[in-house]
Motif scaffolding. Structure first.
Motif, mmCIF file in Angstrom:
data_model
loop_
_atom_site.group_PDB
_atom_site.id
_atom_site.type_symbol
_atom_site.label_atom_id
_atom_site.label_comp_id
_atom_site.label_asym_id
_atom_site.label_seq_id
_atom_site.Cartn_x
_atom_site.Cartn_y
_atom_site.Cartn_z
ATOM 1 N N LYS A 126 0.833 -1.123 -0.219
ATOM 2 C CA LYS A 126 0.015 0.052 0.015
ATOM 3 C C LYS A 126 0.832 1.104 -0.038
ATOM 4 O O LYS A 126 0.449 2.251 -0.476
ATOM 5 C CB LYS A 126 -0.926 -0.173 1.351
ATOM 6 C CG LYS A 126 -0.310 -0.033 2.425
ATOM 7 C CD LYS A 126 -1.351 -0.642 3.495
ATOM 8 C CE LYS A 126 -1.771 -1.983 3.385
ATOM 9 N NZ LYS A 126 -2.453 -2.528 4.476
ATOM 10 N N ASP A 151 -4.819 -5.871 -1.132
ATOM 11 C CA ASP A 151 -5.254 -5.573 -0.052
ATOM 12 C C ASP A 151 -6.638 -6.100 0.116
ATOM 13 O O ASP A 151 -7.341 -5.664 -0.667
ATOM 14 C CB ASP A 151 -4.810 -3.929 0.172
ATOM 15 C CG ASP A 151 -4.850 -3.799 1.885
ATOM 16 O OD1 ASP A 151 -4.748 -4.436 2.501
ATOM 17 O OD2 ASP A 151 -4.441 -2.533 2.066
ATOM 18 N N SER A 152 -6.752 -6.691 1.316
ATOM 19 C CA SER A 152 -8.026 -7.391 1.472
ATOM 20 C C SER A 152 -9.430 -6.598 1.263
ATOM 21 O O SER A 152 -10.230 -6.672 0.759
ATOM 22 C CB SER A 152 -8.423 -8.437 2.681
ATOM 23 O OG SER A 152 -8.033 -7.554 3.702
ATOM 24 N N GLU A 153 -9.167 -5.431 2.021
ATOM 25 C CA GLU A 153 -10.245 -4.498 1.766
ATOM 26 C C GLU A 153 -10.452 -3.687 0.502
ATOM 27 O O GLU A 153 -11.637 -3.445 -0.079
ATOM 28 C CB GLU A 153 -10.046 -3.065 2.883
ATOM 29 C CG GLU A 153 -9.704 -3.397 4.316
ATOM 30 C CD GLU A 153 -8.536 -4.031 4.639
ATOM 31 O OE1 GLU A 153 -7.683 -4.167 3.790
ATOM 32 O OE2 GLU A 153 -8.335 -4.229 6.174
ATOM 33 N N ASN A 215 -2.194 1.773 9.616
ATOM 34 C CA ASN A 215 -2.560 0.760 8.300
ATOM 35 C C ASN A 215 -3.886 1.236 7.757
ATOM 36 O O ASN A 215 -4.012 1.228 6.472
ATOM 37 C CB ASN A 215 -2.766 -0.593 8.868
ATOM 38 C CG ASN A 215 -3.076 -1.626 7.700
ATOM 39 O OD1 ASN A 215 -2.454 -1.484 6.747
ATOM 40 N ND2 ASN A 215 -4.059 -2.411 7.945
ATOM 41 N N GLU A 219 -4.484 2.869 4.370
ATOM 42 C CA GLU A 219 -5.626 2.179 3.276
ATOM 43 C C GLU A 219 -6.735 3.305 2.785
ATOM 44 O O GLU A 219 -7.303 2.902 1.571
ATOM 45 C CB GLU A 219 -6.388 1.107 4.224
ATOM 46 C CG GLU A 219 -5.325 -0.090 4.334
ATOM 47 C CD GLU A 219 -6.074 -1.214 5.003
ATOM 48 O OE1 GLU A 219 -5.327 -2.458 4.981
ATOM 49 O OE2 GLU A 219 -7.101 -1.179 5.574
HETATM 50 MG MG MG Z 1 -5.811 -4.395 4.512
#
Ligand code: MG
Length: 384
Positions: A126, A151-153, A215, A219
């Protein structure tokens, strides 16, 4: 076969990527691997995937790699090191994909190199978008390069947006696990406590960043660039179960969410195979076993580091790069016992203040200015 390069191949996401490739043999050829250390994890990947080129951190690691390659009678593997090695690997796959799973600001320049040469960039790093989001997205558009989030989000948001008009989006809601300190009683916060994340097994840097909520700040900036969304239309909600990976609310009041078991192989597989979905070995959600999904309001007031990252985001220019670099140095210092957990905000704040006095919010973001200010930040932070 499509070619792929994996940067950060021995880290947590890199290992997930290797697992995904293993489960669909014959689909991708691994053209290149990059890791920090020339050790057994990298050697095993070289044996398994037979890349044409391998890059490691520095000349000393490259010497170890070269020795191993000659002892293993693996001839014809091109070896390289440092940022230039990462940049060379990032332009190598023929019409292929570059998976950037590096940790920290070092991921910025290879990301830029990949999109400049029209690669599909699968981005788990990120910091690249935090540092150089404007540049990377502009170069991607100019060179018809795709940027697919891992990135999971952001993978969840990307999936929610598929098939929708961007103008119909009213807001993006990032979910946050709350990190390893969410329900922790007051007391001394050690690296051991912080590194024991309740849900995700991740690299050390991102795990500490989850505890400080740096984080989530990073994000938000990442989402701003990836999806062209204003900062004030990106919100955060605490969701400790990590089953919903993020949501998008539309103008008609509908909210779409992506749900799955928390397993990084899923967003890796989605980005690798996009626009296809392929069968995988990840666990399925069993709704008869999930008694509840819970949510808590996210209170930025509890997270000074998050607020500093957002101040930098609003300030723009090179301020996010400065804050992100300062955080990297502070996390290193915390993990090696040189500063306390509670010292991390003051390190970041010091760098942000310095950046403001330098007028960094108004400095044009170029590869040269990014490099210069990342180096300068490492010199002025109070915890080298
Ligand atoms: Mg994440």
């Amino acid at each position: 076969m499509e070619e792929i390069v994996i940067l950060g191949s021995t880290g947590s996401i890199g290992q997930s990527a290797a697992a995904v490739l293993r489960s669909s043999p014959g689909k991708f050829a691994v053209a290149g691997l990059a890791a920090g250390t020339a050790g057994s994890a990298l050697f095993a990947q070289i044996e398994e995937f037979a890349p044409r080129a391998v890059s490691v951190r520095d000349e000393a690691q490259k010497a170890i790699l070269d020795d191993w390659l000659s002892a293993a009678s693996r001839v014809g593997v091109d070896t390289m090191c440092g940022v230039s090695g990462l940049e060379r690997l990032a332009v190598m796959p023929r019409n292929g994909r570059v998976l950037n799973a590096l940790a920290g600001g070092v991921g910025t320049f290879p990301s830029l190199a990949a999109v400049k040469s029209g690669m599909t960039l699968l981005l788990a790093n990120k910091e690249a978008l935090v540092t150089a989001g404007a540049l990377i997205m502009a170069e991607a558009a100019r060179n018809s390069a795709r940027v697919l989030p891992i990135d999971s989000e952001h993978s969840a948001i990307f999936q929610c947006l598929t098939g929708e008009n961007r103008t119909d989006v009213s807001k993006i809601i990032l979910t946050a696990s709350g990190g390893p300190l969410l329900n922790m009683p007051a007391g001394k916060i050690t690296p051991e406590i912080v590194l024991a994340h309740p849900v995700w097994r991740m690299g050390a840097k991102v795990t500490v960043d989850s505890a400080t909520m740096v984080n989530k700040g990073l994000e938000i900036i990442e989402a701003m660039w990836l999806f062209g969304m204003a900062l004030d239309r990106i919100g955060v909600v605490i969701h400790p179960e990590c089953i919903i990976h993020s949501m998008v609310e539309y103008v008609d009041g509908t909210t779409k969410a992506v749900m799955s078991s928390p397993d990084m192989r899923l967003p890796v597989s989605y980005a690798l195979n996009y626009p296809e979905r392929v069968p995988g070995e990840c666990g399925r959600l069993d709704f008869s076993m999930i008694s509840s999904l819970s949510f808590q309001e996210f209170d930025p007031g509890k997270y000074p580091c998050f607020q500093l990252v957002m101040d930098a985001a609003r300030g723009g220019g090179l301020l996010p790069a400065i804050v992100s670099t300062a955080d990297e140095v502070a996390v290193d210092a915390f993990l090696s016992g040189r500063i306390l957990f509670d010292d991390i905000p003051s390190v970041i704040e010091h760098a942000l203040e310095w950046g403001r006095t330098e007028g960094a919010g108004n400095i044009e973001v170029t590869p040269e200015s990014i490099g210069e200010y990342m180096r300068a930040t490492r010199k002025i932070v109070p915890c080298q």
